[in-house]
Design an enzyme around this catalytic site. Structure first.
Site, PDB file in Angstrom:
ATOM      1  N   GLU A 110       0.865  -1.463   0.351  1.00  0.00           N
ATOM      2  CA  GLU A 110       0.032  -0.032   0.049  1.00  0.00           C
ATOM      3  C   GLU A 110       0.902   1.203  -0.012  1.00  0.00           C
ATOM      4  OE1 GLU A 110      -1.954  -1.380   3.071  1.00  0.00           O
ATOM      5  OE2 GLU A 110      -3.737  -1.526   2.191  1.00  0.00           O
ATOM      6  N   GLU A 130      -3.124  -9.808   3.654  1.00  0.00           N
ATOM      7  CA  GLU A 130      -4.722  -9.527   4.848  1.00  0.00           C
ATOM      8  C   GLU A 130      -6.083 -10.644   5.050  1.00  0.00           C
ATOM      9  OE1 GLU A 130      -3.137  -7.033   2.314  1.00  0.00           O
ATOM     10  OE2 GLU A 130      -2.600  -6.063   3.260  1.00  0.00           O
TER      11      GLU A 130
HETATM   12  C1  3H9 Z   1      -1.302  -5.447   7.026  1.00  0.00           C
HETATM   13  O1  3H9 Z   1      -0.301  -5.202   6.368  1.00  0.00           O
HETATM   14  C2  3H9 Z   1      -2.749  -4.461   6.679  1.00  0.00           C
HETATM   15  C3  3H9 Z   1      -3.005  -3.160   6.025  1.00  0.00           C
HETATM   16  O2  3H9 Z   1      -3.189  -2.943   5.331  1.00  0.00           O
HETATM   17  C4  3H9 Z   1      -2.643  -1.574   6.892  1.00  0.00           C
HETATM   18  C5  3H9 Z   1      -3.654  -1.566   7.824  1.00  0.00           C
HETATM   19  C6  3H9 Z   1      -3.721   0.228   8.775  1.00  0.00           C
HETATM   20  N1  3H9 Z   1       4.059  -7.373  12.259  1.00  0.00           N
HETATM   21  O3  3H9 Z   1       7.946 -14.711   9.325  1.00  0.00           O
HETATM   22  P1  3H9 Z   1       9.525 -14.655  10.187  1.00  0.00           P
HETATM   23  C7  3H9 Z   1       8.115 -11.232  12.550  1.00  0.00           C
HETATM   24  S1  3H9 Z   1      -1.588  -6.799   8.503  1.00  0.00           S
HETATM   25  C8  3H9 Z   1       4.558  -7.493  13.588  1.00  0.00           C
HETATM   26  O4  3H9 Z   1      10.100 -16.177  11.033  1.00  0.00           O
HETATM   27  P2  3H9 Z   1      10.536 -15.346   7.232  1.00  0.00           P
HETATM   28  C9  3H9 Z   1       7.596 -12.568  12.970  1.00  0.00           C
HETATM   29  O5  3H9 Z   1       6.679 -12.868  13.719  1.00  0.00           O
HETATM   30  C10 3H9 Z   1      -0.316  -7.692   7.248  1.00  0.00           C
HETATM   31  N2  3H9 Z   1       5.957  -8.762  13.430  1.00  0.00           N
HETATM   32  O6  3H9 Z   1      10.713 -14.163   8.949  1.00  0.00           O
HETATM   33  C11 3H9 Z   1       9.220 -12.830  13.234  1.00  0.00           C
HETATM   34  O7  3H9 Z   1       9.401 -12.698  14.679  1.00  0.00           O
HETATM   35  P3  3H9 Z   1       9.748 -13.631  15.403  1.00  0.00           P
HETATM   36  C12 3H9 Z   1       0.358  -7.451   6.485  1.00  0.00           C
HETATM   37  C13 3H9 Z   1       6.184  -9.581  11.889  1.00  0.00           C
HETATM   38  O8  3H9 Z   1      12.312 -13.849   6.195  1.00  0.00           O
HETATM   39  C14 3H9 Z   1       9.199 -12.027  12.043  1.00  0.00           C
HETATM   40  O9  3H9 Z   1       9.675 -10.839  12.570  1.00  0.00           O
HETATM   41  N3  3H9 Z   1       1.302  -8.614   6.615  1.00  0.00           N
HETATM   42  C15 3H9 Z   1       5.366  -9.010  11.162  1.00  0.00           C
HETATM   43  O10 3H9 Z   1      10.357 -16.753   6.945  1.00  0.00           O
HETATM   44  C16 3H9 Z   1      10.693 -12.991  11.218  1.00  0.00           C
HETATM   45  O11 3H9 Z   1       8.998 -13.225  10.734  1.00  0.00           O
HETATM   46  C17 3H9 Z   1       1.891  -9.804   6.306  1.00  0.00           C
HETATM   47  O12 3H9 Z   1       0.511 -10.529   6.795  1.00  0.00           O
HETATM   48  C18 3H9 Z   1       4.617  -7.965  11.334  1.00  0.00           C
HETATM   49  N4  3H9 Z   1       3.519  -7.050   9.369  1.00  0.00           N
HETATM   50  O13 3H9 Z   1       9.756 -14.045   6.547  1.00  0.00           O
HETATM   51  C19 3H9 Z   1       3.331  -9.678   6.259  1.00  0.00           C
HETATM   52  N5  3H9 Z   1       5.828 -10.154  10.036  1.00  0.00           N
HETATM   53  O14 3H9 Z   1      11.112 -13.744  14.947  1.00  0.00           O
HETATM   54  C20 3H9 Z   1       3.797 -11.019   7.172  1.00  0.00           C
HETATM   55  C21 3H9 Z   1       6.804 -10.359  10.340  1.00  0.00           C
HETATM   56  O15 3H9 Z   1       9.803 -13.161  16.998  1.00  0.00           O
HETATM   57  N6  3H9 Z   1       4.824 -11.902   7.335  1.00  0.00           N
HETATM   58  N7  3H9 Z   1       7.043 -10.511  11.639  1.00  0.00           N
HETATM   59  O16 3H9 Z   1       9.591 -14.438  15.384  1.00  0.00           O
HETATM   60  C22 3H9 Z   1       5.742 -12.518   6.396  1.00  0.00           C
HETATM   61  O17 3H9 Z   1       4.016 -12.929   5.501  1.00  0.00           O
HETATM   62  C23 3H9 Z   1       6.631 -13.117   6.931  1.00  0.00           C
HETATM   63  O18 3H9 Z   1       7.279 -12.603   7.987  1.00  0.00           O
HETATM   64  C24 3H9 Z   1       7.894 -12.112   5.447  1.00  0.00           C
HETATM   65  C25 3H9 Z   1       9.105 -12.424   6.128  1.00  0.00           C
HETATM   66  C26 3H9 Z   1       7.667 -13.189   4.493  1.00  0.00           C
HETATM   67  C27 3H9 Z   1       7.706 -11.133   5.619  1.00  0.00           C
END
Ligand code: 3H9
Length: 708
Positions: A110, A130
């Site tokens: 976004e 999302e």
């Molecule tokens: C959104 O954006 C809504 C919008 O429309 C705006 C509204 C206003 N937040 O997965 P990993 C942490 S909704 C907080 O192991 P990888 C994760 O918990 C969001 N924390 O790494 C982990 O913590 P820990 C839409 C987050 O390399 C650490 O980071 N976005 C977030 O295997 C490492 O993560 C998503 O749904 C976050 N957004 O994969 C994307 N993301 O080490 C969600 C990660 O303490 N994220 N953490 O366990 C992912 O899909 C994967 O993390 C990503 C990296 C592919 C980015």
């Protein structure tokens, strides 16, 4: 300026670096920092254009999901929220180039779409995931994406949540250039080229918004697909509504509608459950008594003993991860059969477009069939997948002990047997571990990793790490009968059979659980797995049954009639040649007759009772497992059920579901069932304790670990 955002210069180009490791989430401070930087850029006459880039391994992976809890409690987003920031970027009179690498997800995409241009490295992934968290994009994603990518693709991306790669994003018009080589240098060069061009606002680019005629077909098909592929989930339908608003209303109104849908979804039980799952999938990798930095054993070559359905599938999984694997069988015919099955599975994957023929050819080369243990001395890890019998397993392990090198991991794919007893047949129990794959092993995501009494920390850490490499989600469990998944499944299936014996129809039981969201009803699962499997085990263990305690009998009686399920064309259902289930009135008649003979009174059974009996049987056993320390946390049980047993993710798993209902209510119902049905329903002490204290499973931690 906030520490999370830095503003630097390269001549006339300003560089805004977002630096919020590990994934540059839009945590408090980040939007404010970007806003301040844009303000300075707008004011500074020497700046001609700007680049926004992510520091570290990725662009922005989205909103900070941890913040959602605060938003749910009614708090306003810190600062002004994202929408005004995105307008500020779009309204900036100097071109802003978003330089993207890694992932631009959710709020990250976004943010990127509010820029005037987007450039990305070749491997970048861009998406609006999302819905996987039970919400819809909340910062204009559903309004700007159709303006860049067109309505059909935008609706697909927002409703299904899957990302696209940079090359596709370029074709779709989401990004303007792919940068090979150094991203920042390329983006700065790009910014110089466009510095004198007038800025173009995504929100004003309406050319791809389609006509009402075209769009109505797209939205109808999307809703249809969502109801089928994401059965029971509300967010995908809300996301489609939001994209539809983009095609029918002016941008600002569309954003208001999106915001309304976002708030509605954020407050739903589904999003709470799915966010629990998001963090849960990451939490299960953390084993409290194993330090993060424990040394692991490099696994660069492997071997599998047994080329049956499971062994073949496990060999495929290893080969798919690029690990060469010896596949051993006892005789040539079985080996040939196993290899033929592997080839057939790969051919299906090529047909379905999952793999290319080239990829499959490479993987097949990594699987080396053998009838002997020669070469096993090279393997860093051996997975035994022979027939489920203790004597045979022990024989294989003592052989492995003789042939394998010191330091090799010896894993058993047992689903029920005692891993310590298996380990006792070797001289190195610290290197023995259970790896319970689920069938089909090359498809199912779950890997139950069974910790024996003596299993070493490095062996556990390596196996957990390997699970990730294999594309599996590894959950560590203790060594009890059936481990976690099957131990809980037993009372769940037991109740489903009891219900049929008490007067419910097979169809009513299955439909109730299917409508709850389970991938299949319990009786249909029995037919798929083979009713004879449980029947044989029960016959073997009959002597252990407590006299006077009711046991399910209808499934066994069906087996006595040769009705083993799908493989014999009949079980709880009849099956046609395409293995489609057909209701069988004969089963109803037979069960009524057996019930009469056993003196089981017949009655009308409500869907509420079906649900509570099956689900709370699962929960009650889960509570026992938790208090006995065979699972580390309630979330570990949840992740097992979501990935191995078809429990709907939007309900968060059995223990999360119990928390949603409330431990007090679950306990009361279990007590009621105990009064009606006797000791099989004795409430787990942990359930009683949590109910009394008004606490949740999610907050409970076992005092002793799974090695207990
Ligand atoms: C959104 O954006 C809504 C919008 O429309 C705006 C509204 C206003 N937040 O997965 P990993 C942490 S909704 C907080 O192991 P990888 C994760 O918990 C969001 N924390 O790494 C982990 O913590 P820990 C839409 C987050 O390399 C650490 O980071 N976005 C977030 O295997 C490492 O993560 C998503 O749904 C976050 N957004 O994969 C994307 N993301 O080490 C969600 C990660 O303490 N994220 N953490 O366990 C992912 O899909 C994967 O993390 C990503 C990296 C592919 C980015």
């Amino acid at each position: 300026m906030s520490e999370l955002v830095q503003l630097t210069r390269d001549g006339g180009i300003a560089i805004v670096t977002i630096d919020n490791p590990p994934v540059n989430a839009l945590s408090p401070g980040v939007p404010e920092g970007i806003s301040e930087a844009i303000e300075q850029i707008a004011k500074d006459e020497t700046v001609k254009a700007a680049v926004v880039i992510g520091g570290g391994r990725t662009f922005v992976a989205g909103a900070d999901i941890k913040e959602f809890e605060r938003l749910r409690s009614g708090a306003r987003p810190r600062g002004d929220g994202m929408l005004p920031l995105l307008l500020q970027i779009e309204d900036c009179s100097k071109p802003i180039v978003m330089a993207i690498h890694g992932t631009a997800l959710g709020g990250g995409l976004e943010l990127a779409m509010a820029g005037h241009y987007r450039v990305a490295t070749p491997g970048t992934q861009l998406g609006q995931p999302e819905v996987k968290l039970g919400i819809v994009p909340g910062a204009g994603g559903t309004q700007r994406l159709p303006r860049l990518a067109g309505v059909a693709k935008a609706v697909e991306m927002c409703a299904e949540g899957n990302p696209v790669r940079a090359d596709e994003a370029f074709k779709l018009g989401i990004i303007d250039q792919i940068i090979e080589g150094d991203l920042l240098a390329g983006a700065v060069g790009f910014a110089r080229e466009v510095a004198d061009s007038p800025t173009r606002k995504t929100r004003e680019r309406n050319a791809k918004l389609g006509t009402p005629e075209q769009n109505s077909v797209i939205f109808a098909a999307a809703r249809d697909a969502a109801r089928k592929k994401q059965r029971g989930m509300t967010a995908p339908l809300a996301a489609i509504d939001a994209v539809e608003a983009a095609t029918k209303r002016p941008f600002e109104e569309g954003c208001r509608e999106e915001r309304r849908l976002f708030a509605e979804c954020l407050n739903s039980d589904q999003s709470k459950a799915l966010i629990h799952v998001f963090f849960g999938e990451r939490e299960v990798a953390k084993i409290p008594d194993i330090p993060k930095d424990v040394a692991t054993i490099p696994v660069t070559s492997a071997a599998v003993v047994g080329a049956g359905t499971m062994g073949g599938g496990i060999a495929m999984v290893l080969a798919n991860a690029g690990i060469p694997v010896l596949l051993k069988e006892a005789d040539q015919a079985a080996l040939d059969q196993g290899l033929a099955k592997i080839r057939k599975n790969y051919a299906t994957s090529v047909e379905r477009g999952r793999f290319t023929q080239g990829f499959v050819d490479e993987r097949l080369k990594l699987i080396e069939p053998t009838l002997r243990y020669d070469g096993f001395e090279r393997a860093d890890m051996v997975v035994e997948a022979v027939f489920e019998g203790m004597a045979l397993k022990k024989e294989v392990f003592s052989q492995l002990d003789r042939v394998c090198k010191a330091g090799a991991i010896l894993a058993s794919n047992t689903s029920t047997l005692n891993i310590d007893e298996i380990a006792s047949s070797t001289s190195r129990p610290e290197f023995v571990i259970g790896t319970h794959f689920f069938s089909p092993a090359n498809v199912m995501r779950l890997l139950e990793i069974v910790r024996g009494k003596k299993t070493g920390n490095e062996v556990i850490a390596t196996t957990m790490q390997l699970a990730k490499k294999l594309g599996k989600i590894g959950v560590l469990v203790g060594n009890c009968r059936g481990f976690v998944g099957n131990r809980m499944f037993h009372p769940y299936v037991r109740e489903s059979v009891f219900l049929v014996e008490e007067g419910a129809t097979v169809e009513a039981v299955d439909k109730t659980l299917y409508d709850f969201g389970m991938a299949m009803g319990p009786l249909a699962v029995g037919d798929l797995a083979g009713l004879d499997v449980g029947w044989r085990i029960r016959k073997e263990h009959r002597h252990l049954e407590k006299p006077g305690v009711r046991q399910p009998m209808a499934g066994d009686r069906l087996c006595e009639l040769g009705r083993y399920g799908q493989k014999t064309g009949a079980g709880w259902y009849k099956y046609d040649e395409k293995r489609r289930a057909i209701s069988d009135p004969e089963v109803t008649q037979l069960v009524r007759k057996w019930a009469a003979e056993a003196g089981i009174p017949q009655r009308q059974i409500s869907t509420d009772e079906i649900l509570d009996r099956c689900l709370f049987a699962l929960v009650n056993e889960g509570a026992r497992i938790l208090e006995e320390g065979y699972a580390l946390r309630a979330v570990d049980i949840d992740i097992i059920y979501l990935n191995g047993y078809g429990f709907p993710a939007y309900r968060g798993g059995p223990m999360w579901f119990a928390d949603t209902v409330g431990s007090g209510k679950v306990y009361d119902r279990v007590c009621e069932f105990e009064r009606q049905h006797g000791e099989l329903w004795r409430p787990a002490p942990l359930l009683a304790q949590l109910a009394k204290q008004g606490r949740r499973f999610a907050d409970f931690r076992a005092e002793h670990s799974v090695t207990a």
